[in-house]
Scaffold this motif. Structure first.
Motif, short mmCIF file in Angstrom:
data_model
loop_
_atom_site.label_atom_id
_atom_site.label_comp_id
_atom_site.label_asym_id
_atom_site.label_seq_id
_atom_site.Cartn_x
_atom_site.Cartn_y
_atom_site.Cartn_z
N PRO A 144 0.82 -1.22 0.00
CA PRO A 144 0.00 0.00 0.00
C PRO A 144 0.86 1.27 0.00
CG PRO A 144 -0.90 -1.59 1.55
CD PRO A 144 0.42 -2.13 1.08
N ARG A 145 1.95 1.24 0.72
CA ARG A 145 2.84 2.42 0.78
C ARG A 145 3.49 2.69 -0.58
NH1 ARG A 145 7.61 3.13 5.26
NH2 ARG A 145 8.09 5.29 4.78
N GLN A 146 3.94 1.64 -1.25
CA GLN A 146 4.54 1.80 -2.58
C GLN A 146 3.52 2.34 -3.57
OE1 GLN A 146 5.82 -2.28 -2.84
NE2 GLN A 146 7.98 -1.69 -2.75
N MET A 147 2.28 1.82 -3.52
CA MET A 147 1.24 2.28 -4.43
C MET A 147 0.91 3.74 -4.18
SD MET A 147 -0.52 1.39 -6.95
CE MET A 147 -1.99 1.79 -7.84
N ALA A 148 0.82 4.13 -2.93
CA ALA A 148 0.54 5.53 -2.59
C ALA A 148 1.65 6.44 -3.10
CB ALA A 148 0.37 5.68 -1.07
N SER A 149 2.89 6.01 -2.94
CA SER A 149 4.03 6.80 -3.43
C SER A 149 4.00 6.92 -4.95
CB SER A 149 5.34 6.15 -2.98
OG SER A 149 6.43 6.82 -3.52
N LEU A 150 3.68 5.84 -5.63
CA LEU A 150 3.59 5.86 -7.09
C LEU A 150 2.50 6.82 -7.56
CD1 LEU A 150 4.60 4.61 -9.76
CD2 LEU A 150 2.87 2.84 -9.44
N CYS A 151 1.34 6.76 -6.91
CA CYS A 151 0.23 7.66 -7.27
C CYS A 151 0.61 9.11 -7.02
CB CYS A 151 -1.02 7.29 -6.49
SG CYS A 151 -1.75 5.72 -6.98
N GLU A 152 1.28 9.37 -5.91
CA GLU A 152 1.71 10.74 -5.60
C GLU A 152 2.69 11.25 -6.64
OE1 GLU A 152 4.31 12.97 -2.17
OE2 GLU A 152 2.94 11.37 -1.54
N GLN A 153 3.65 10.42 -7.02
CA GLN A 153 4.61 10.83 -8.04
C GLN A 153 3.94 11.06 -9.38
OE1 GLN A 153 8.34 8.49 -8.11
NE2 GLN A 153 7.65 7.67 -6.14
N ALA A 154 2.98 10.21 -9.73
CA ALA A 154 2.26 10.37 -11.00
C ALA A 154 1.46 11.65 -11.03
CB ALA A 154 1.35 9.16 -11.22
N SER A 155 0.89 12.04 -9.90
CA SER A 155 0.08 13.27 -9.86
C SER A 155 0.96 14.52 -10.01
CB SER A 155 -0.73 13.35 -8.57
OG SER A 155 0.11 13.57 -7.46
#
Length: 56
Positions: free
Chosen positions: A43-54
Motif C-alpha cells: 500500500p505504501r509503494q502504491m501511494a508513493s507511485l500515485c503521488e509521483q504520477a500526480s
C-alpha cells in the motif's frame, strides 16, 4: 543494490487487482489477454507511485 528492468509493450494493457494484506497487483496482459507479468506493490509503494504520477 540490484536492479532489474521490465518493459511494458505498447500493445500490452494494465489491470489493477487487490492482493493479500492490502497489496495491489498490477497485472500486465498481452494482446491475447493473457497475463504476461505481475507487479506486486505494498500500500505504501502504491501511494508513493500515485503521488509521483500526480506530480508529473
Amino acid at each position: 543494490m540490484s536492479q532489474s528492468r521490465m518493459q511494458i509493450e505498447p500493445t500490452e494493457t494494465l489491470r489493477l487487482e487487490p492482493g493479500r494484506d492490502g497489496e495491489v497487483k498490477i497485472v500486465v496482459l498481452n494482446e491475447e489477454g493473457d497475463c504476461s507479468k505481475v507487479i506486486v506493490l505494498s500500500p505504501r509503494q502504491m501511494a508513493s507511485l500515485c503521488e509521483q504520477a500526480s506530480e508529473q
